[in-house]
Design an enzyme around this catalytic site. Sequence first.
Site, PDB file in Angstrom:
ATOM      1  N   LYS A  93     102.929  39.437  39.993  1.00  0.00           N
ATOM      2  CA  LYS A  93     103.813  38.378  40.146  1.00  0.00           C
ATOM      3  C   LYS A  93     103.828  37.526  39.106  1.00  0.00           C
ATOM      4  O   LYS A  93     104.603  37.003  38.277  1.00  0.00           O
ATOM      5  CB  LYS A  93     103.636  37.450  41.265  1.00  0.00           C
ATOM      6  CG  LYS A  93     102.165  36.951  41.500  1.00  0.00           C
ATOM      7  CD  LYS A  93     101.401  37.677  42.658  1.00  0.00           C
ATOM      8  CE  LYS A  93      99.784  37.300  42.289  1.00  0.00           C
ATOM      9  NZ  LYS A  93      98.952  37.749  43.335  1.00  0.00           N
ATOM     10  N   GLY A 122     102.854  39.815  49.860  1.00  0.00           N
ATOM     11  CA  GLY A 122     102.093  41.185  49.941  1.00  0.00           C
ATOM     12  C   GLY A 122     103.031  42.127  50.894  1.00  0.00           C
ATOM     13  O   GLY A 122     104.124  42.551  50.426  1.00  0.00           O
ATOM     14  N   ILE A 124     104.663  41.605  53.378  1.00  0.00           N
ATOM     15  CA  ILE A 124     105.597  41.096  54.306  1.00  0.00           C
ATOM     16  C   ILE A 124     106.909  41.375  53.804  1.00  0.00           C
ATOM     17  O   ILE A 124     107.129  41.328  52.517  1.00  0.00           O
ATOM     18  CB  ILE A 124     105.708  39.426  54.456  1.00  0.00           C
ATOM     19  CG1 ILE A 124     104.304  39.071  54.908  1.00  0.00           C
ATOM     20  CG2 ILE A 124     106.596  38.911  55.135  1.00  0.00           C
ATOM     21  CD1 ILE A 124     104.086  37.542  54.882  1.00  0.00           C
ATOM     22  N   ASP A 189      99.801  30.583  41.317  1.00  0.00           N
ATOM     23  CA  ASP A 189     100.164  31.935  42.006  1.00  0.00           C
ATOM     24  C   ASP A 189     101.390  31.617  43.002  1.00  0.00           C
ATOM     25  O   ASP A 189     102.328  32.373  42.687  1.00  0.00           O
ATOM     26  CB  ASP A 189      99.091  32.230  42.949  1.00  0.00           C
ATOM     27  CG  ASP A 189      99.174  33.656  43.480  1.00  0.00           C
ATOM     28  OD1 ASP A 189      99.189  34.786  43.064  1.00  0.00           O
ATOM     29  OD2 ASP A 189      99.429  33.639  44.801  1.00  0.00           O
ATOM     30  N   LYS A 193     105.572  33.034  42.425  1.00  0.00           N
ATOM     31  CA  LYS A 193     106.192  33.702  43.806  1.00  0.00           C
ATOM     32  C   LYS A 193     107.329  32.700  44.160  1.00  0.00           C
ATOM     33  O   LYS A 193     108.563  33.449  44.605  1.00  0.00           O
ATOM     34  CB  LYS A 193     105.330  33.814  44.839  1.00  0.00           C
ATOM     35  CG  LYS A 193     104.139  34.879  44.588  1.00  0.00           C
ATOM     36  CD  LYS A 193     102.971  34.592  45.748  1.00  0.00           C
ATOM     37  CE  LYS A 193     101.976  35.637  45.579  1.00  0.00           C
ATOM     38  NZ  LYS A 193     100.695  35.409  46.374  1.00  0.00           N
ATOM     39  N   GLY A 290      95.678  41.992  49.837  1.00  0.00           N
ATOM     40  CA  GLY A 290      94.815  43.221  50.383  1.00  0.00           C
ATOM     41  C   GLY A 290      95.430  44.449  50.006  1.00  0.00           C
ATOM     42  O   GLY A 290      96.658  44.512  49.676  1.00  0.00           O
TER      43      GLY A 290
END
Length: 382
Positions: A93, A122, A124, A189, A193, A290
């Site tokens: 990102k 991530g 989703i 971060d 996004k 993750g």
Amino acid sequence: MKVGLLGHGVVGSGVRKIIDDGLTWEVRELEVTRILVKDASEITDPRMTLHADEVLNDPAIDVIAECMGGLEPAHSYVKKALENGKYVVTSNKKMLANYCNELFDIARKNNVTIHYEASCGGGIPWMASLDRTRRVDDIISFRGIFNGTTNYILERMSREGSSFADKLKEAQELGYAERDPSDDIDGHDVRFKVNLSCVKAFDTLQNIDDIITFGIRNIDKKDLQWCADNGYACKLLGNGEFHADRICAFVIPTFLKKEDVFANIPLNFNAIESNSLTLGRAMFFGQGAGSLPTAHALVQNIVDIYKSQDPEINDKFPVAIDNSRHEGVYYIRTLRPEVFAACTDRMISDDTLITGRISLLEIARLAEKAADDKLFIAEVTE
Ligand code: HSE
């Protein structure tokens, strides 16, 4: 379809595993043929190399999966891959949010596409859902918990009454935080996004520096105590709002009424909601970070390319961010409350105040004027 991997860390190794395991027929159509690693000690497989050109210039490779993170050399490698006519999927990102204008342009000129489902939320399917919604509908706004590290810190601090420093250390040990956790706790971060979500949701290209960003670095137990005493939970939210010729885009800790569904998102989970004209509110919840969840999103994008289901690259239009159009009530703890005197509705203590209704842009101006490195600001939902 042949895939070249750039990076074999947390995310890259997940992509290799999912493709090598080949659980579905679609994934069995894919093959990882080259893997760029950083260090000779990482070489455990004949596909691995220390030389980027052996991946980027390999004419047999159709898709490059960039899983390195950081700005450079990821940016130069992605540029080279697109110039060589390869499709690119990325979870990076930071790199894409900073260089999307340039990279989309290079992709268009070379008749390929760049896919970034994994960069935002991530595992989703947030980006895919925006593409799907946009086929029929106009997105009016979105908001969400886009960062697992800060959600983990805020939830654990509230539940256990523990300190910020302890919970940040725990989030780092659990592998949620960025290598430089400032990107998490200062809200950058989420800013990256939000920028990419605006591109998808509104087809806009905006100046990332204009996304007003407040983080949780200075949050204190007493802020969370005030929240609890007044029926709120604190979450770090990323927001985008479309206003025809302008957008609002901002990141801010937000005190949400305990009944709000976002107030109850646990641990390191992400939750993001879009609001569109005919569908109304639609919400997505799941693992925002993750190895395998993020790798899942990258492989989904590679399967999209394999099935020629590239989301069409519409022309994006440059749009200005105007955060004066977003108004709210703000909780402010500062060593310089006098700077906020004109917008103060009431003082809660010597250093903490609640404002009257005011534009976010004005709050950002006052925050800059205060130049207080201990400042904590949150929006209070009404
Ligand atoms: N540091 C990020 C987070 C990783 O905590 O959400 C996923 O983007």
